[in-house]
Design a protein around this motif. Structure first.
Motif: not given
Length: 391
Positions: A210-215, A241-246, A264-273
């Motif tokens: 809940p504290c992570l910024p989301v783009v 920076k630690n962040a998440q991408f939706v 690119l090794g960022i699969g855990n930070s990218c959420n494809f809905l």
């Protein structure tokens, strides 16, 4: 202006088959025109043939078998729209003006003009060249779509474009003269997106701290919209920076972008809905920290208005002309390192709230449907007077 009868033609709307940004434009513009006392009949696709009045707008839905290519489907839609138009015209009376949206209904509009002498207005929401980045080569369907865009621009009495950039694009490709062209922006019902939500709960529901910024990215996963540029930019952001991408949306580039994120090794930070219902999209507009619009080509950018309605800051490519740099958002070049710089700037908290609030103020002043309907009626009034004087 006296009450006029308007025939609106579109392959999508909010209350039939929805595809993209034309649907809210057509339905909400029609509602605003009806609210001004005019009679609006919207001819659009549906899963069955039926008629319904919604918010003062007469919907006339026609079935369209989704077989064959898009051109073949639109041929059938135009044939069905023509037959429905004849029935409605017989019952409701003569129309004063017709208004089509993009290339899809051009054939039926030209046919009605030829047989009944009814003039029509055509709104361009984009061009086939812009959607494909001039990459379609020998693809015959793209060339036929471009031909119909040219035909619509040639046969119509007036052309409406939603932005200066799109106006220039249309003039360059189809040589439409200045006297035919009007620039009227897209709009939004103010308050449509804004909700009181708990961002932390929404993030937790999707496994995000809940504290992570989301783009947030929302739109077609297509070359035109640049989701691959965002994935590369995300990899640069995540080094600092630690962040998440939706990312919300479907399209031909979704699989590529998922592979790109994994590579690119960022699969855990990218959420494809993928495709998401309206409530999910609205939740994320209100829960995210900023909205990214990395488009290679952007005729208008309804996502900008939606982000501003939620008072969110924006990082957009320089294809997006609505955003004023460092005032209502950050403008980046159409390449990953520039987009990453803009994302980092806002994620570090520099001007975040101020930009979103200024965008919201501008939205209320310039992009509400009442103002846009009044400008559209100016086009109709000129056309109706011209049509009368020709007899």
């Amino acid at each position: 202006m006296k009450k006029i009868r308007i025939g609106m033609f579109s392959w999508e709307s909010l209350y039939s088959i929805r595809v993209g940004g034309i649907a809210p434009h057509v339905s909400e513009l029609s509602e605003a025109l009806a609210a001004e006392g005019h009679e609006v009949h919207l001819f659009t696709r549906g899963h069955e043939n039926n008629d319904e009045i919604i918010t003062g707008v007469h919907y006339h839905r026609v079935t369209c078998d989704q077989i064959g290519g898009i051109v073949e489907q639109m041929n059938m839609m135009c044939e069905n729209m023509y037959n429905r138009f004849l029935n409605v015209r017989e019952k409701a009376g003569e129309f004063d003006v017709l208004h089509g949206h993009d290339w899809h209904p051009v054939n039926v509009l030209c046919r009605i003009k030829a047989e009944f002498g009814l003039p029509f207005v055509l709104t361009f929401h984009s061009t086939e060249w812009g959607r494909n980045g001039n990459r379609y080569g020998d693809w015959w369907e793209a060339k036929e779509i471009s031909r119909r865009e040219w035909l619509g621009g040639y046969e119509c009495s007036d052309v409406i474009t939603t932005s200066t950039m799109l106006k220039k694009e249309i003039q360059q490709i189809y040589k439409i003269p200045d006297y035919k062209l009007w620039k009227i922006p897209n709009g939004i019902n103010v308050g449509k997106i804004k909700r009181e939500v708990d961002p932390g709960n929404i993030k937790k529901h999707y496994g995000i701290h809940p504290c992570l910024p989301v783009v947030l990215f929302t739109g077609r996963m297509a070359y035109q919209k640049g989701p691959d540029l965002l994935i590369e930019a995300a990899a640069r952001v995540l080094k600092k920076k630690n962040a998440q991408f939706v990312l919300i949306g479907e399209g031909e580039m979704r699989a590529h972008c998922e592979y790109q994120a994994h590579k690119l090794g960022i699969g855990n930070s990218c959420n494809f809905l993928g495709y998401a219902p309206d409530n999910t999209v609205i939740d994320w507009f209100n829960a995210c920290d900023l909205v990214c619009i990395p488009s290679r080509n952007e005729p208008f950018g309804i996502v900008v208005l939606e982000a501003w309605d939620a008072s969110k800051p924006i990082v957009a490519s320089d294809a997006v002309t609505l955003v004023e740099n460092f005032k209502t958002g950050i403008i980046a070049y159409k390449e990953p390192s520039s987009i990453a710089w803009g994302l980092n700037y806002i994620l570090e908290g520099l001007g975040r709230n101020r930009m979103g609030e200024k965008g919201n103020d501008l939205l209320k002043q310039k992009y509400n449907w009442k103002t846009i309907a009044e400008k559209t009626l100016e086009v109709y009034e000129k056309l109706v007077e011209k049509h009368k004087s020709s007899f």
